[in-house]
Design a protein around this motif. Structure first.
Motif, short mmCIF file in Angstrom:
data_model
loop_
_atom_site.label_atom_id
_atom_site.label_comp_id
_atom_site.label_asym_id
_atom_site.label_seq_id
_atom_site.Cartn_x
_atom_site.Cartn_y
_atom_site.Cartn_z
N PHE A 278 40.77 32.25 34.01
CA PHE A 278 41.63 32.86 35.02
C PHE A 278 40.81 33.67 36.00
O PHE A 278 39.61 33.92 35.80
CB PHE A 278 42.69 33.75 34.35
CG PHE A 278 42.13 34.90 33.56
CD1 PHE A 278 41.97 36.17 34.13
CD2 PHE A 278 41.76 34.74 32.23
CE1 PHE A 278 41.46 37.24 33.40
CE2 PHE A 278 41.25 35.80 31.49
CZ PHE A 278 41.10 37.06 32.07
N THR A 279 41.46 34.09 37.08
CA THR A 279 40.80 34.88 38.11
C THR A 279 41.54 36.21 38.30
O THR A 279 42.75 36.31 38.04
CB THR A 279 40.78 34.14 39.46
OG1 THR A 279 42.12 33.91 39.90
CG2 THR A 279 40.05 32.81 39.33
N LEU A 280 40.79 37.21 38.75
CA LEU A 280 41.31 38.51 39.16
C LEU A 280 40.62 38.90 40.46
O LEU A 280 39.57 38.35 40.80
CB LEU A 280 41.02 39.57 38.08
CG LEU A 280 41.89 39.55 36.82
CD1 LEU A 280 41.31 40.50 35.78
CD2 LEU A 280 43.33 39.92 37.14
N PRO A 281 41.19 39.85 41.21
CA PRO A 281 40.48 40.33 42.41
C PRO A 281 39.07 40.81 42.04
O PRO A 281 38.83 41.29 40.92
CB PRO A 281 41.36 41.48 42.89
CG PRO A 281 42.72 41.14 42.39
CD PRO A 281 42.51 40.47 41.06
N GLU A 282 38.14 40.70 42.99
CA GLU A 282 36.74 40.99 42.70
C GLU A 282 36.51 42.41 42.21
O GLU A 282 35.64 42.66 41.38
CB GLU A 282 35.88 40.72 43.94
CG GLU A 282 35.57 39.26 44.15
CD GLU A 282 34.53 39.06 45.23
OE1 GLU A 282 33.37 39.48 45.04
OE2 GLU A 282 34.88 38.47 46.27
N SER A 283 37.27 43.34 42.71
CA SER A 283 37.04 44.73 42.30
C SER A 283 37.80 45.11 41.03
O SER A 283 37.60 46.19 40.49
CB SER A 283 37.46 45.69 43.43
OG SER A 283 38.84 45.52 43.72
N ALA A 284 38.67 44.23 40.54
CA ALA A 284 39.41 44.52 39.31
C ALA A 284 38.43 44.62 38.14
O ALA A 284 37.39 43.97 38.11
CB ALA A 284 40.44 43.44 39.05
N THR A 285 38.80 45.44 37.15
CA THR A 285 37.90 45.70 36.03
C THR A 285 38.67 45.60 34.73
O THR A 285 39.67 46.30 34.54
CB THR A 285 37.27 47.10 36.15
OG1 THR A 285 36.62 47.23 37.41
CG2 THR A 285 36.28 47.34 35.03
N ILE A 286 38.21 44.73 33.82
CA ILE A 286 38.84 44.60 32.51
C ILE A 286 38.34 45.72 31.60
O ILE A 286 37.13 45.91 31.44
CB ILE A 286 38.56 43.23 31.90
CG1 ILE A 286 39.24 42.14 32.76
CG2 ILE A 286 39.06 43.15 30.46
CD1 ILE A 286 39.06 40.74 32.26
N THR A 287 39.27 46.44 31.00
CA THR A 287 38.92 47.65 30.25
C THR A 287 39.29 47.59 28.78
O THR A 287 39.03 48.56 28.06
CB THR A 287 39.61 48.87 30.89
OG1 THR A 287 41.04 48.65 30.88
CG2 THR A 287 39.15 49.08 32.31
N GLY A 288 39.89 46.53 28.30
CA GLY A 288 40.25 46.51 26.89
C GLY A 288 40.75 45.17 26.41
O GLY A 288 41.34 44.39 27.18
N LEU A 289 40.54 44.89 25.13
CA LEU A 289 41.01 43.67 24.48
C LEU A 289 41.23 43.98 23.01
O LEU A 289 40.34 44.53 22.34
CB LEU A 289 39.97 42.54 24.64
CG LEU A 289 40.35 41.19 24.03
CD1 LEU A 289 41.46 40.53 24.85
CD2 LEU A 289 39.12 40.27 23.98
N TRP A 290 42.40 43.63 22.48
CA TRP A 290 42.73 43.91 21.09
C TRP A 290 43.47 42.72 20.48
O TRP A 290 44.16 41.98 21.19
CB TRP A 290 43.61 45.15 20.96
CG TRP A 290 43.00 46.41 21.49
CD1 TRP A 290 42.27 47.33 20.79
CD2 TRP A 290 43.09 46.90 22.83
NE1 TRP A 290 41.88 48.35 21.61
CE2 TRP A 290 42.37 48.13 22.88
CE3 TRP A 290 43.68 46.42 24.00
CZ2 TRP A 290 42.24 48.87 24.03
CZ3 TRP A 290 43.54 47.16 25.17
CH2 TRP A 290 42.84 48.39 25.17
N LEU A 291 43.35 42.57 19.18
CA LEU A 291 44.11 41.57 18.42
C LEU A 291 44.86 42.27 17.30
O LEU A 291 44.46 43.34 16.83
CB LEU A 291 43.18 40.52 17.80
CG LEU A 291 42.45 39.55 18.73
CD1 LEU A 291 41.60 38.61 17.89
CD2 LEU A 291 43.42 38.76 19.59
#
Length: 906
Positions: free
Chosen positions: A435-448
């Motif tokens: 997938f894509t996000l805007p260039e300045s977007a920042t992923i900050t977390g992932l949990w299961l």
């Protein structure tokens, strides 16, 4: 003698059928039937196999009922039913189940002819000749011509096998007497005796089949021809048979042609001129069919013709014949069986895959996805558990619920995506999102979390190579051990991300699907009054339906509008409306590593591009031929820019010498789109052609491309101008190879889907402008972490990006430096990935991977399945023992001995 024949006929028919029905319905079905039907219901048994399995189960029952109802007083008719209908149908089902895979026109003709002949013979057995129905009489005459052909064809083929089989079994029975070793034990275990008797009876049926079947089929044809001749004239009967045989044999010969030889011949030499390349492009369909047939030859044919030698070796062993004499019988066999033999070699499979990628600019599993899927559905060999290109858009794991929660923080927001999954199959499954996000977007977390659990497994930020190594190792480990949930989230482009989760647990039963929960957080700037959501470029194994629950919430807990229209190809809507439309603000953050990051709002986008010197590099690979319409529009826009700017067009080539740069943009219309090119190849060619000329920007006009074909060994030249990848067709690639991604970042360029967007970015010096903000990263001394805390994670990505442009990112110490920032702030970057681990064993593996020197070396994910190699039943890999002549015999003997050992142990 007549009485003896009648008794033998009854014995063969009733003993074999009743023994088979007893074994299957009183033992096999109660023991394994439920599992088999469950697997069929879940789709784990290929659809083509279900009919074969049902055929094996119901054909003996139906024939037994018909024999008892209509033919019990006619023993010869019972034999005709058994040898002419039941045994051939039963044999076809067995062959389809264990040997015949995907059919070709040639093999389909043979199978349909045999099925038609069996049906016509059955009608004549029960109803006789239609003397009073002229149209049906003609149908019978034509059909029985096929009966004659089928009897001779199958009889000749079976005769080649039954003669040595009879001799070998006779030798084994009389002289070696293996059967006597188990006879006493079997007498004490009636079920095993029944199984052994069924096996022996099946062997007798097999060796007698060609003699009895040919006799019945020839006599059936003779009866119909004689009756037809008396009613309509003998010459018409003979002419009908001759015509049908001639047409059938002609069709048999015409269908023997296979397309791979033509494809390999066409591509044997490299086309040196545009005219030669154009000639090959015009024959793309022929080349595609040939390469696909070669690639799927293991699934469409029993064996390559040159490697079909089992019968020869068998004759040499049984009769002690010289090789030349045995080869005579092998040649006859291969001629009869030619519709099921591949005219080539086994290594054509790899050669076809390589040539396909070089010509069509795509991996064959992606370019011919549906054809490869169909081939796999025709065999018991399945693709791997990893979600590959073959699983694109496959409906395996259902998205049960999707919730988006937005926490607005002025002109930026924290977005949480929650999903729960349901796996109704009985295998662990992997899901894949690109997938894509805007260039300045920042992923900050992932949990299961497990289904129904509120306790989440946390993420760790790890070097990209180490994270990939541990995740892939867990997927491979699942082949031989219990799978344990890891998840991997990577940045693979300026705007591109890749998320993989394994496993979604298998279902316990039909009413209890396996489940898993996932959360992903990211921060993003407000855009046109909304908060952008992830946009899907590819999905594998995951699907959603109108029953999927969709929810959208703001930070105040109020539900916003949900999806207005269901679309199985779109993951999210483009954006969620903001509750408060806030003007962009200035943000400043200081990092203790010695950086100050400032984001200042900029005004409207500038389209006034003037006095620039631009290089336009055109991708001429084969796949670009599908983007001619889009390319026409973009070239028209470039021609308009040419009024106030200087544009130079550079053409690339997959083969041959580099073309001279044309003087006009419209020269692209003369381009032949041929072969495979990667962005690194095209930039190398541009560097050679530009001869040191300087440009304000380089526009690489390309399509989605084939990331899976990327070669990390190709060196990307250093660029002195921003590189802008213009991906035609409004589709960004799923990923970029890391070396090329680094070169793209160093150039201060980016990725767009049209020239207009690139022109706006160039006009505003877009290397420093992203998503409505001008970003500046300044080195400062003696600072501590300070500034806008909400904005810190977003600013950290910009600090990492700037740092990666200043130092040599092939040095591990420099990579460690930017990774330290990502780890401390908990974000995903091109160098640092998020990995969810669930136990100490996985954490230990990660610690070892992070300590290795190649912890940042990420491999290209080809997405290709290593397809299994179906067994070649016609190749002599070993000389068979006399007591193990038939595959069925091997299975039966193994079952008997295994059962005996188990009984002894007890």
């Amino acid at each position: 003698m007549k009485t003896a024949l009648h008794l033998l006929s009854h014995a063969i028919f009733w003993v074999w059928n009743l023994a088979f029905i007893g074994v299957v319905y009183l033992w096999i079905l109660p023991e394994f039937g439920l599992e088999m039907f469950d697997a069929a219901r879940m789709g784990e048994i290929p659809p083509a196999f279900i009919l074969s399995i049902l055929g094996i189960l119901v054909v003996p029952v139906i024939c037994t009922v018909l024999g008892g109802w209509r033919l019990r007083k006619h023993p010869i008719l019972l034999m005709r039913l058994f040898y002419g209908v039941e045994a051939p149908l039963f044999g076809l089902c067995l062959l389809r189940l264990f040997l015949i895979r995907e059919t070709t026109p040639a093999s389909a003709q043979v199978l349909l002819t045999v099925l038609g002949a069996i049906a016509i013979f059955a009608i004549e057995t029960f109803a006789g000749y239609a003397a009073y129905r002229r149209p049906l009489a003609w149908v019978q005459m034509v059909g029985h011509s096929l009966v004659l052909l089928t009897g001779v064809y199958t009889g000749a083929l079976l005769l080649l096998y039954t003669v040595p089989a009879l001799c070998a079994m006779g030798y084994s029975f009389v002289f070696e007497r293996y059967w006597m070793q188990d006879l006493q034990w079997m007498l004490q275990h009636p079920w095993q005796l029944v199984l052994f008797s069924l096996f022996v009876g099946s062997c007798l049926v097999f060796v007698s089949m060609p003699y009895v079947m040919v006799n019945f089929y020839v006599r059936s044809w003779h009866r119909i021809r004689s009756a037809f001749g008396k009613q309509h004239g003998q010459n018409r009967g003979w002419a009908t048979t001759g015509t049908v045989l001639a047409l059938s044999l002609a069709l048999f010969g015409l269908l023997q042609w296979q397309p791979q030889a033509k494809a390999f011949d066409l591509l044997e030499t490299v086309p040196a001129t545009p005219a030669a390349r154009q000639a090959l492009v015009q024959q793309s369909d022929t080349i595609r069919a040939g390469l696909l047939n070669a690639y799927l030859s293991r699934y469409r044919y029993l064996s390559p013709a040159q490697e079909s030698n089992q019968l020869r070796e068998w004759y040499r062993y049984v009769f002690n014949m010289p090789k030349s004499g045995a080869q005579f019988f092998q040649n006859i066999h291969n001629g009869i069986l030619s519709p099921f033999l591949y005219k080539g070699w086994s290594d054509d499979v790899d050669q076809a895959a390589t040539i396909y990628a070089e010509f069509f600019d795509a991996p064959i599993q992606r370019g011919e996805q549906q054809a490869v899927r169909n081939a796999l559905q025709a065999t018991a060999n399945r693709d791997g558990i990893q979600a590959s290109a073959l699983n694109q858009d496959q409906k395996i794991v259902r998205l049960a619920e999707q919730t988006v929660t937005v926490k607005e923080q002025g002109d930026w927001a924290e977005v949480e995506v929650y999903e729960s999954y349901e796996n109704t199959t009985f295998d662990d499954q992997e899901i894949f999102y690109s997938f894509t996000l805007p260039e300045s977007a920042t992923i900050t977390g992932l949990w299961l979390a497990d289904a129904g659990s509120v306790s989440r497994f946390p993420f760790v930020v790890s070097p990209r190579g180490a994270a990939q190594q541990v995740y892939n190792g867990e997927v491979e480990r699942a082949n031989n051990a219990v799978a344990e949930d890891p998840a991997l989230l990577e940045q693979v482009g300026p705007r591109q991300y890749r998320l993989r989760v394994f496993p979604i647990p298998a279902a316990a039963d039909f009413d209890n699907p396996g489940g898993l929960q996932l959360w992903m957080n990211y921060q993003v700037a407000q855009d046109n009054g909304g908060w952008p959501l992830p946009q899907l470029t590819e999905k594998r194994n995951i699907f959603w339906t109108e029953e999927t629950t969709y929810q959208r919430f703001t930070d105040q807990g109020s539900e916003t509008a949900t999806l207005t229209e269901f679309d199985e190809h779109h993951w999210f809507e483009p954006s969620i409306p903001a509750q408060k439309q806030v003007r962009a603000q200035t943000h400043t953050v200081d990092f203790s590593e010695g950086y100050r990051v400032t984001a200042e709002p900029v005004g409207g986008r500038s389209t006034n591009l003037k006095n620039k010197t631009l290089a336009v590099v055109l991708d001429t690979s084969y796949s670009m031929g599908r983007q001619i319409g889009a390319l026409e529009g973009e070239i028209a826009f470039l021609q308009a820019l040419q009024k106030h700017n200087t544009l130079d067009l550079y053409l690339t080539t997959a083969v041959g010498d580099l073309p001279a740069p044309p003087k006009q943009l419209k020269a692209f219309r003369e381009t032949v789109f041929y072969g495979s090119l990667q962005p690194a190849d095209m930039l190398q060619q541009f560097t050679q052609q530009s001869a040191g000329k300087t440009y304000d920007a380089v526009l690489l006009m390309t399509d989605e491309g084939s990331y899976e074909l990327a070669d990390a060994e190709i060196e990307v030249p250093e660029l002195t101008a921003p590189l802008w990848l213009v991906h035609l067709g409004s589709q960004l690639p799923a990923a970029y190879e890391d070396q090329f991604l680094q070169a793209l970042q160093n150039s201060k360029g980016g990725v767009v889907t049209n020239v207009d967007a690139a022109a706006q970015r160039i006009a505003s010096e877009a290397g420093d402008v992203l998503d409505g903000y001008r970003w500046t990263v300044e080195p400062v001394e003696g600072v501590v972490d300070a500034g806008d805390e909400v904005f810190r994670t977003i600013a950290a990505r910009q600090a990492i990006l700037q740092r990666s442009r200043e130092v040599d990112m092939t040095v591990v110490e420099n990579l460690d430096g930017v990774h330290a920032i990502a780890k401390r702030t908990g974000i995903v970057t091109p160098y640092s990935s998020m990995l969810v681990l669930v136990n100490d064993r996985q954490r230990q593996l990660l610690a070892e991977a992070e300590a290795s020197a190649d912890r940042f070396d990420r491999e290209v994910e080809t997405g290709q399945d290593d397809l299994t190699d179906p067994n070649n039943p016609l190749n002599a890999v070993a000389v068979p023992e006399p007591g193990v002549i038939l595959g069925l015999g091997t299975i039966a003997a193994a079952l008997i001995r295994l059962k005996r050992q188990q009984t002894t142990i007890r």
